[in-house]
Scaffold this active site. Structure first.
Site, short mmCIF file in Angstrom:
data_model
loop_
_atom_site.label_atom_id
_atom_site.label_comp_id
_atom_site.label_asym_id
_atom_site.label_seq_id
_atom_site.Cartn_x
_atom_site.Cartn_y
_atom_site.Cartn_z
N LYS A 66 0.81 -1.22 0.00
CA LYS A 66 0.00 0.00 0.00
C LYS A 66 0.85 1.28 0.00
O LYS A 66 0.46 2.27 -0.61
CB LYS A 66 -0.97 0.00 1.19
CG LYS A 66 -2.06 -1.06 1.06
CD LYS A 66 -3.05 -0.98 2.21
CE LYS A 66 -4.10 -2.06 2.10
NZ LYS A 66 -5.11 -1.98 3.18
N MET A 214 -11.46 -5.35 13.20
CA MET A 214 -11.21 -5.33 11.76
C MET A 214 -10.88 -6.72 11.20
O MET A 214 -10.99 -6.95 10.00
CB MET A 214 -10.10 -4.35 11.42
CG MET A 214 -10.48 -2.89 11.59
SD MET A 214 -9.21 -1.80 10.90
CE MET A 214 -9.84 -0.19 11.39
#
EC number: 1.1.1.25
Length: 271
Positions: A66, A214
């Site tokens: 990322k 998450m």
């Protein structure tokens, strides 16, 4: 012409993104292909550029690329700039690459799906890594009253709180602080993958607290099991965040917003 999309990562075999986007395409009658591409650890940029050369229109990016995706962009959304990471790449008409980060938007959409409006809520964010950083701005923009950030290394939480201080009421606290309760507690760490629980005080949780992890799995995560044992009102795992961030990416590329619910139901059944 059928347009080509992909997700890049290493490892990538476990990715649910191809299945998710295939279901989105069917639901919205869009003609596209979506594949998982294993990029060598030291050759993400070259692998992505080869994909673009071969008529790639857009891509998702997952661990560990990322930050590298962020670096290769010609344009960045405000959310991507603040997140310091990109999970959605778009090839523009002029050949330039635009980067977005939809992870936090996926989180907020899933919280709203489960809780309704987030306006005025007090939120505790556990962790100060990339997943946390990508979530702060969307949470503040959703209208929460206050965001408290805790992390095993408090200095990291302090840096994050300072970065977003001009966007809303954001503070950092010691991870083991006591005497404060929250409407929502979000575990952004990967502790549940190893069956562990962050070292936060149980008095952070009341009978009105919603706890969100998450991470996700077939069984409740270790964090959510612990939260339920402390009397949390509700626990939610991150599968909806995964589908939600994918829906945001799909909307960026195709300018049509798919329904999350049917895809989430099917994925849940397949865990």
């Amino acid at each position: 012409m059928t347009e080509r999309y992909a997700v890049f990562g290493n490892p990538i075999g476990h990715s649910k993104s191809p299945a998710i986007h295939s279901m989105f395409a069917t639901e919205t009658a869009q003609s596209l292909t979506y594949e998982a591409i294993l990029a060598p650890i030291d050759a993400f940029e070259a692998t992505f550029k080869e994909f673009v050369t071969n008529k790639g229109y857009g891509a998702n990016v997952t661990v560990p690329f990322k930050e590298q995706a962020f670096a290769l962009c010609d344009e960045l959304s405000e959310q991507a700039k603040l997140a310091g990471a990109v999970n959605t790449l778009s090839v523009l008409a002029d050949g330039k690459i635009r980067g977005d980060n939809t992870d936090g938007l996926g989180l907020v959409a899933d919280l709203q799906r489960n809780l309704g409006s987030l306006t005025g809520l007090k939120v505790l964010l556990v962790g100060a890594g990339g997943a946390a950083r990508g979530s702060v701005l969307p949470l503040l923009q959703a209208g929460i009253a206050k965001l408290s950030i805790v992390n095993r290394t408090q200095a990291k939480a302090e840096i994050l709180a300072e970065l977003f201080s001009s966007y809303g009421d954001v503070v950092s606290l010691p991870i083991s602080h006591t005497g404060k309760s929250y409407d929502v507690i979000i575990n952004s760490t990967s502790s549940s993958l190893s069956g562990e629980v962050p070292n936060i005080s149980s008095d952070s949780i009341t009978s009105q607290t919603v706890c969100y992890d998450m991470m996700y799995g077939k069984e409740p995560t270790s964090f959510n099991v612990w939260a339920k044992a402390q009397g949390a009102k509700q626990t939610v795992d991150g599968l909806g965040m995964l589908v939600g961030q994918a829906a945001e990416s799909f909307n960026i590329w195709r300018k049509v917003r798919p329904s999350v619910e049917p895809v989430l139901t099917q994925l849940r059944a397949e865990l």
